[in-house]
Design an enzyme around this catalytic site. Structure first.
Site, PDB file in Angstrom:
ATOM      1  N   HIS A  34      -5.584  -9.201 -10.188  1.00  0.00           N
ATOM      2  CA  HIS A  34      -5.526  -7.747 -10.435  1.00  0.00           C
ATOM      3  C   HIS A  34      -4.614  -7.530 -11.655  1.00  0.00           C
ATOM      4  CE1 HIS A  34      -5.867  -3.609  -9.930  1.00  0.00           C
ATOM      5  NE2 HIS A  34      -5.374  -3.421  -8.711  1.00  0.00           N
ATOM      6  N   THR A 130      -0.281  -4.294   0.474  1.00  0.00           N
ATOM      7  CA  THR A 130      -0.940  -4.142   1.763  1.00  0.00           C
ATOM      8  C   THR A 130      -1.155  -5.500   2.424  1.00  0.00           C
ATOM      9  OG1 THR A 130      -2.877  -3.241   2.892  1.00  0.00           O
ATOM     10  CG2 THR A 130      -3.247  -4.180   0.711  1.00  0.00           C
ATOM     11  N   TRP A 131      -1.052  -5.520   3.719  1.00  0.00           N
ATOM     12  CA  TRP A 131      -1.308  -6.754   4.469  1.00  0.00           C
ATOM     13  C   TRP A 131      -2.763  -6.877   4.905  1.00  0.00           C
ATOM     14  CZ3 TRP A 131       3.332  -6.133   8.389  1.00  0.00           C
ATOM     15  CH2 TRP A 131       4.545  -6.267   7.684  1.00  0.00           C
ATOM     16  N   CYS A 169       2.158  -1.382  -5.072  1.00  0.00           N
ATOM     17  CA  CYS A 169       1.079  -0.812  -5.884  1.00  0.00           C
ATOM     18  C   CYS A 169       0.338   0.330  -5.192  1.00  0.00           C
ATOM     19  CB  CYS A 169       0.111  -1.893  -6.343  1.00  0.00           C
ATOM     20  SG  CYS A 169      -0.878  -2.624  -5.027  1.00  0.00           S
ATOM     21  N   LEU A 170       0.644   0.588  -3.909  1.00  0.00           N
ATOM     22  CA  LEU A 170       0.108   1.731  -3.165  1.00  0.00           C
ATOM     23  C   LEU A 170      -1.400   1.577  -2.894  1.00  0.00           C
ATOM     24  CD1 LEU A 170       1.958   4.700  -4.929  1.00  0.00           C
ATOM     25  CD2 LEU A 170       2.751   3.278  -3.015  1.00  0.00           C
TER      26      LEU A 170
END
Length: 220
Positions: A34, A130-131, A169-170
């Protein structure tokens, strides 16, 4: 702009586009990397600290595409990288090998561990993500169990350097980082989110025009 998220095809689709295209290809997101997120992250740190060289960034969480891009970038900017992932959630082996090569070439440290506190020790920046990503919803229960102890809290930051900051990074979920950190003055997440706009605009301008920066080059 290529943005794909098929766990089997995404990396190959981006490579095929790059091979066949006669124009520049921007990897907006793939399963493996990313890169445009990392542009925003490092710009945010550059703005906050004034320099990137010598900083220590600690990733605490899943061995995902954002982490892979950190691993491909940090050493080139003189940034040390510490990584804590649960066993079974480590970064891709090929990415680790290339990151080790880059770290040796640029004289930076690369640490891989399964202990979040070890990774956070003496760090300038704590980062997570996020996991449970798209396509992994059925694994959520297992993942939440496996990532127990990986939530970033003020206790995590207590072993970091006095000037430590936080990135994500939300969108963020409570299990990844608690409110005390996320909404604190140490959190750079909203500047980080804004910088997604400026960095992608800068990238596109540089590709589409004979752009010459109007300000002095940043010192990393």
């Amino acid at each position: 702009m290529n943005k794909t998220f098929d766990l089997d095809l995404a990396p190959y689709e981006a490579e095929e586009l790059d091979k066949e295209a006669t124009i520049p290809i921007i990897n907006g997101l793939s399963d493996l990397y990313h890169p445009i997120q990392i542009l925003a992250d490092f710009l945010t740190l550059q703005e906050h600290y004034g320099s990137l060289s010598g900083l220590t960034v600690s990733w605490i969480g899943d061995g995902n595409n954002v982490l892979h891009s950190f691993m491909m970038t940090a050493a080139k900017l003189g940034v040390h990288l510490k990584i804590a992932t649960p066993k079974g959630y480590e970064p891709e082996r090929s990415v680790i090998q290339e990151a080790q090569r880059l770290s040796k070439e640029h004289g930076t440290q690369l640490v891989l561990t399964s202990d979040p506190m070890e990774a956070a020790h003496s760090s300038n920046v704590l980062v997570t993500d996020t996991w449970v990503i798209m396509g992994q919803e059925e694994e959520k229960k297992k993942r939440l169990k496996d990532f127990k102890g990986y939530q970033i809290t003020m206790q995590t930051g207590s072993v970091a350097k006095p000037d430590w900051t936080f990135l994500h990074c939300l969108p963020r979920k409570m299990e990844e980082v608690d409110d005390q950190v996320f909404y604190s003055s140490r959190s750079l997440v909203f500047s980080e989110a804004e910088n997604r706009k400026w960095t992608i605009m800068g990238l596109m301008v540089s590709l589409l025009t004979d752009y010459t920066p109007q300000i002095p080059m940043l010192k990393f």
